[in-house]
Design a protein around this motif. Structure first.
Motif, mmCIF file in Angstrom:
data_model
loop_
_atom_site.group_PDB
_atom_site.id
_atom_site.type_symbol
_atom_site.label_atom_id
_atom_site.label_comp_id
_atom_site.label_asym_id
_atom_site.label_seq_id
_atom_site.Cartn_x
_atom_site.Cartn_y
_atom_site.Cartn_z
ATOM 1 N N ILE A 105 41.352 40.596 35.033
ATOM 2 C CA ILE A 105 41.646 39.807 36.230
ATOM 3 C C ILE A 105 42.661 40.497 37.142
ATOM 4 O O ILE A 105 42.744 40.180 38.319
ATOM 5 C CB ILE A 105 42.061 38.376 35.868
ATOM 6 N N GLU A 106 43.403 41.442 36.580
ATOM 7 C CA GLU A 106 44.360 42.175 37.431
ATOM 8 C C GLU A 106 43.631 42.973 38.501
ATOM 9 O O GLU A 106 44.188 43.256 39.572
ATOM 10 C CB GLU A 106 45.191 43.166 36.598
ATOM 11 N N TYR A 154 35.431 44.942 45.305
ATOM 12 C CA TYR A 154 35.410 44.650 43.867
ATOM 13 C C TYR A 154 33.968 44.718 43.383
ATOM 14 O O TYR A 154 33.115 43.939 43.809
ATOM 15 C CB TYR A 154 35.998 43.259 43.589
ATOM 16 N N SER A 155 33.711 45.686 42.540
ATOM 17 C CA SER A 155 32.341 45.902 42.060
ATOM 18 C C SER A 155 32.264 45.470 40.604
ATOM 19 O O SER A 155 32.852 46.118 39.740
ATOM 20 C CB SER A 155 31.977 47.380 42.178
ATOM 21 N N TYR A 156 31.554 44.378 40.367
ATOM 22 C CA TYR A 156 31.480 43.917 38.982
ATOM 23 C C TYR A 156 30.293 44.584 38.313
ATOM 24 O O TYR A 156 29.139 44.355 38.672
ATOM 25 C CB TYR A 156 31.384 42.396 38.913
ATOM 26 N N LEU A 157 30.592 45.394 37.337
ATOM 27 C CA LEU A 157 29.549 46.126 36.625
ATOM 28 C C LEU A 157 29.412 45.556 35.233
ATOM 29 O O LEU A 157 30.337 45.607 34.435
ATOM 30 C CB LEU A 157 29.902 47.614 36.528
ATOM 31 N N SER A 158 28.261 45.005 34.964
ATOM 32 C CA SER A 158 28.040 44.434 33.648
ATOM 33 C C SER A 158 26.552 44.457 33.399
ATOM 34 O O SER A 158 25.772 44.282 34.327
ATOM 35 C CB SER A 158 28.555 42.996 33.622
ATOM 36 N N TYR A 171 36.860 35.617 41.040
ATOM 37 C CA TYR A 171 37.257 36.539 42.104
ATOM 38 C C TYR A 171 37.339 35.813 43.437
ATOM 39 O O TYR A 171 38.328 35.922 44.160
ATOM 40 C CB TYR A 171 36.267 37.700 42.184
ATOM 41 N N TRP A 172 36.320 35.045 43.771
ATOM 42 C CA TRP A 172 36.313 34.365 45.072
ATOM 43 C C TRP A 172 37.424 33.316 45.154
ATOM 44 O O TRP A 172 37.989 33.073 46.227
ATOM 45 C CB TRP A 172 34.946 33.776 45.378
ATOM 46 N N ASP A 173 37.741 32.699 44.001
ATOM 47 C CA ASP A 173 38.892 31.781 43.980
ATOM 48 C C ASP A 173 40.164 32.537 44.360
ATOM 49 O O ASP A 173 40.997 32.048 45.117
ATOM 50 C CB ASP A 173 39.079 31.177 42.573
ATOM 51 N N ARG A 174 40.271 33.726 43.814
ATOM 52 C CA ARG A 174 41.453 34.548 44.074
ATOM 53 C C ARG A 174 41.490 34.984 45.541
ATOM 54 O O ARG A 174 42.556 35.031 46.151
ATOM 55 C CB ARG A 174 41.419 35.773 43.150
ATOM 56 N N VAL A 175 40.319 35.301 46.085
ATOM 57 C CA VAL A 175 40.239 35.682 47.506
ATOM 58 C C VAL A 175 40.781 34.551 48.366
ATOM 59 O O VAL A 175 41.587 34.770 49.272
ATOM 60 C CB VAL A 175 38.774 36.013 47.900
ATOM 61 N N ALA A 176 40.354 33.337 48.037
ATOM 62 C CA ALA A 176 40.812 32.175 48.803
ATOM 63 C C ALA A 176 42.301 31.955 48.622
ATOM 64 O O ALA A 176 43.035 31.716 49.592
ATOM 65 C CB ALA A 176 40.025 30.937 48.372
ATOM 66 N N ALA A 177 42.748 32.061 47.370
ATOM 67 C CA ALA A 177 44.170 31.835 47.085
ATOM 68 C C ALA A 177 45.045 32.851 47.811
ATOM 69 O O ALA A 177 46.175 32.559 48.182
ATOM 70 C CB ALA A 177 44.413 31.912 45.579
ATOM 71 N N ARG A 178 44.513 34.024 48.018
ATOM 72 C CA ARG A 178 45.270 35.085 48.685
ATOM 73 C C ARG A 178 45.052 35.040 50.198
ATOM 74 O O ARG A 178 45.489 35.933 50.919
ATOM 75 C CB ARG A 178 44.819 36.445 48.134
ATOM 76 N N ASP A 179 44.313 34.042 50.663
ATOM 77 C CA ASP A 179 44.112 33.863 52.101
ATOM 78 C C ASP A 179 43.373 35.019 52.768
ATOM 79 O O ASP A 179 43.645 35.360 53.924
ATOM 80 C CB ASP A 179 45.471 33.733 52.788
#
Lengths: 289, 425
Positions: B202-203, B215-219, B233-241
């Motif tokens: 998550i860092e 951010y490229s999620y490779l799985s 990730y999108w939650d974090r995007v929102a939280a970071r404005d």
């Protein structure tokens, strides 16, 4: 007084001690000159000669029977290494010099003059480094299956690539008994307990990895010539992690050391044959005076 | 939408009993399984496919870095990228990426990426993965608890090497350099688009948002499994404005296209099962050395795909299960369009890395699948994000007048056929 604590499963049985609880009733919280806080378990007669004892990779385990045995005649100080207890500070220790100096800082914070040193495995690597850097600061040095040397012909198993259930077989003379001791009765089916165990394991081995990974060698062999203190080298005859051939390698670098190979003991010999281990190290502590 | 064609470059000849006879495809895979003479043909086949993808109109062609790994024979992706820079002139060359903690010193990455950007005319997408434990800790000996710190220092050094105009001293913990003076510099300014491939830490989200990286999620778990992490990730995007442009994120998906769903199974099943059964057979002890993951990531339960549970799943999976769970998107063009729309909207991604060669898939099948995707799927997906039309913050800005290398190759051949002329003519 604070005590180290770890989440233990409610399903643990009474006769299987949790793996990292303290083993004594007297725990001192000290702060080193660097600002690192650590718990130090203290036991033994107040006026007896002091031993500072450094634990191995599992932290304080199974009531630390060897240290309890030593505490009959010695004042034993057993610090919890950063990363092995509840306090943080492990992020400040990055390399072998940091580790050796933290050990020395703990001794200073305890106000001890010329204590004996004891170290098992990872703790033995630290004790040996401390004594090589400042031999006159310590009395006798008891090293029980210490890490710190590497023999290409006898590579030490890579514990970082192992899964926790591999450890009992590797480390214990009796794997079944060892398993219970190492996991402290954690129920791995319980996701919360599993997470807590993984976090604790990650902190312990992650911290120790700074001096053990990828190969547990930080060139101590260059410095052991300085170790003129009385030294005991103690090994379990059945040690499958650091095999007894390493005792010979250490002895070659510390020719005056007294070597004791103990039957019915593996890498966790201090928990398997505590009386024999305590006896072997005590004899050089007595010689050091 | 941007589509990048990807080939992991797996070894195509892992034996049928690979899973039973060998403990891992990664780190200690036996060298006896690699045949250098065979590799001559294998590398060229894969590089030809990447060039074909450029011809088909994929926006990007991608390579990545793995070491001692039977499912990826590109320990140096820059070597492949260099070849592609000479043989293509349109597609972005996506190096996802250089595992910067492993380059000694990391200015090597700054220099090689600058070379690639210059040679390609400004078409480099620069990926900086932290790197898997297999690659970083077990193959390259990095200390698990210090890997992220070393990565951070390497990142800082590379960014400064690209941006500073005067030589500077760098007094780092892992790198001490007196005269950092990156020469050449990349065409794309201030730097090529930077993508951070992540696998669950998550860092990495905050790192991407701090620097406005993709951010490229490779799985290999596929998009249904990937939703949980990308939601985070999108939650974090929102939280970071930060704005929620889908071009902030990329996702890697295994895709196979055939005329019908049944034909897809008939054609590709064997090769997909080869991939999941053999290529992902990683010894669990290599997947999570203590100290590699932060405490926060362990607590978040973001378990790595190579953990025992996933291993067990992949070892015995069937085509039906792979499709059902979204591990693969496979079928007729209509089916694939449908699933891709679902992926794109579910994950909110503007970039898809299309894994279109898989396992031991023969060349003709790979080309057929890729062509069907390019001609009958991609066009239906181009305009999925109309409100973000033209958001090129995470894409290449190539130089308009760049050399067209295909023409120089033809010229070289023509000159070689001409009689020698006196110097100066």
């Amino acid at each position: 007084m604070t005590s180290t604590s770890v989440t233990t499963s409610t399903t643990s049985t009474a006769d299987v001690p949790p793996s990292t609880t303290t083993f004594g009733s007297d725990v001192a919280l000290i702060t080193t000159a660097r600002g690192i806080e650590c718990d130090v378990v203290v036991l033994g007669p107040q006026d007896a000669p002091a031993i500072v004892a450094f634990h191995g990779l599992a932290g304080h385990l199974a009531g630390e029977p060897t240290l309890v045995a030593l505490a009959a005649r010695f004042r034993v100080y057993a610090p919890v290494w950063p990363g092995f207890g509840s306090a943080s500070g492990e992020e400040l220790l990055e390399d072998m010099l940091d580790f050796a100096l933290h050990g020395a800082d703990v001794v200073s914070a305890l106000g001890l003059r010329r204590p004996h040193l004891y170290g098992h495995s990872f703790g033995g690597m630290i004790a040996a480094e401390m004594a090589s850097l400042a031999p006159d600061a310590y009395g006798g040095v008891g090293l029980v299956a210490p890490a710190g040397l590497w023999l290409d012909e006898h590579p030490i198993a890579d514990i970082y690539s192992m899964l926790p259930f591999d450890f009992p077989e590797l480390l214990c003379h009796d794997p079944a008994a060892g398993a219970a001791m190492l996991t402290g009765g954690v129920d791995f089916e319980d996701p919360e307990a599993m997470t807590a165990f993984l976090i604790a394991n990650s902190r312990r081995l992650g911290t120790a990895g700074k001096v053990l990974f990828p190969i547990p060698n930080r060139r101590l062999s260059k410095r052991l010539y300085r170790l003129r203190n009385p030294v005991a080298l103690v090994w379990g005859a059945a040690d499958r992690l650091i095999p007894p051939i390493y005792a010979s390698a250490w002895h070659q670098l510390i020719p005056h050391a007294e070597t004791t190979i103990i039957e019915a003991g593996a890498h966790l010999v201090p928990y398997e044959q505590p009386a024999a281990v305590a006896g072997a190290v005590a004899s050089i502590y007595d010689a050091a005076g | 939408m941007k589509f990048t064609w990807f080939n992991l470059m797996p070894w195509p000849d892992l034996p049928d009993d690979f899973r039973q006879s060998h403990r891992s495809v990664w780190v200690d895979i036996p060298s006896s399984l690699f045949d250098p003479v065979r590799a001559n043909a294998v590398y060229h086949e894969y590089m030809d496919q990447l060039e074909y993808a450029d011809e088909l109109g994929f926006d990007g062609i991608g390579v990545n870095e793995h070491h001692q790994n039977g499912y990826g024979i590109m320990p140096s992706p820059n070597l492949i990228a260099a070849g592609l820079a000479r043989r293509t002139s349109k597609a972005a060359i996506c190096v996802i990426g250089n595992s910067i903690a492993l380059y000694n010193p990391p200015i090597r990455v700054a220099e090689e990426f600058a070379m690639l950007d210059c040679i390609s005319g400004g078409r480099l997408v620069a990926g900086f993965p932290v790197g898997t434990p297999m690659d970083t800790n077990f193959c390259y000996g990095q200390i698990p608890a210090l890997t992220r710190d070393k990565y951070d220092e390497a990142h800082e050094l590379i960014r400064r090497a690209w941006s500073e105009d005067e030589p500077f001293a760098f007094d780092g913990k892992y790198n001490q350099l007196r005269y950092v003076n990156c020469w050449p510099k990349p065409i794309q300014q201030p730097h090529p688009p930077i993508y951070i491939p992540g696998g669950g830490s998550i860092e990495t989200w905050d790192f991407c948002l701090d620097h406005d990286y993709n951010y490229s999620y490779l799985s290999f778990g596929g998009y249904l499994a990937g939703k949980r992490l990308l939601d985070g990730y999108w939650d974090r995007v929102a939280a970071r404005d930060k704005d929620d442009s889908p071009y902030r994120a990329a996702f890697a998906q295994i895709i196979c296209v055939a005329d019908t769903d049944e034909e897809a199974e008939r054609l590709y099943s064997e090769h997909l099962l080869y991939f999941f059964n053999r290529c992902l057979h990683v010894y669990p002890g290599y997947s999570d050395p203590p100290g590699y993951r932060t405490i926060d990531t362990i607590k978040a339960g973001a378990l790595d795909q190579f953990r025992a549970a996933m291993q067990k799943l992949f070892s015995s999976t069937t085509w039906g299960q792979l499709v059902e769970a979204g591990h693969i998107i496979a079928g007729s063009p209509a089916t694939v369009v449908d699933r891709m729309k679902d992926l794109i909207t579910t994950l909110r991604v503007g970039h898809v890395f299309c894994l279109m060669h898989n396992g031991n898939m023969p060349d003709w099948k790979t080309r057929q699948s890729s062509r069907l995707f390019a001609e009958e799927v991609m066009p239906h997906l181009r305009d999925m994000w109309p409100e973000w039309e033209g958001d090129d913050r995470w894409w290449i800005h190539p130089h308009e007048g760049r050399v067209q290398p295909e023409s120089t190759i033809a010229d070289a051949r023509r000159h070689a056929a001409e009689p020698a002329t006196v110097a100066g003519d």
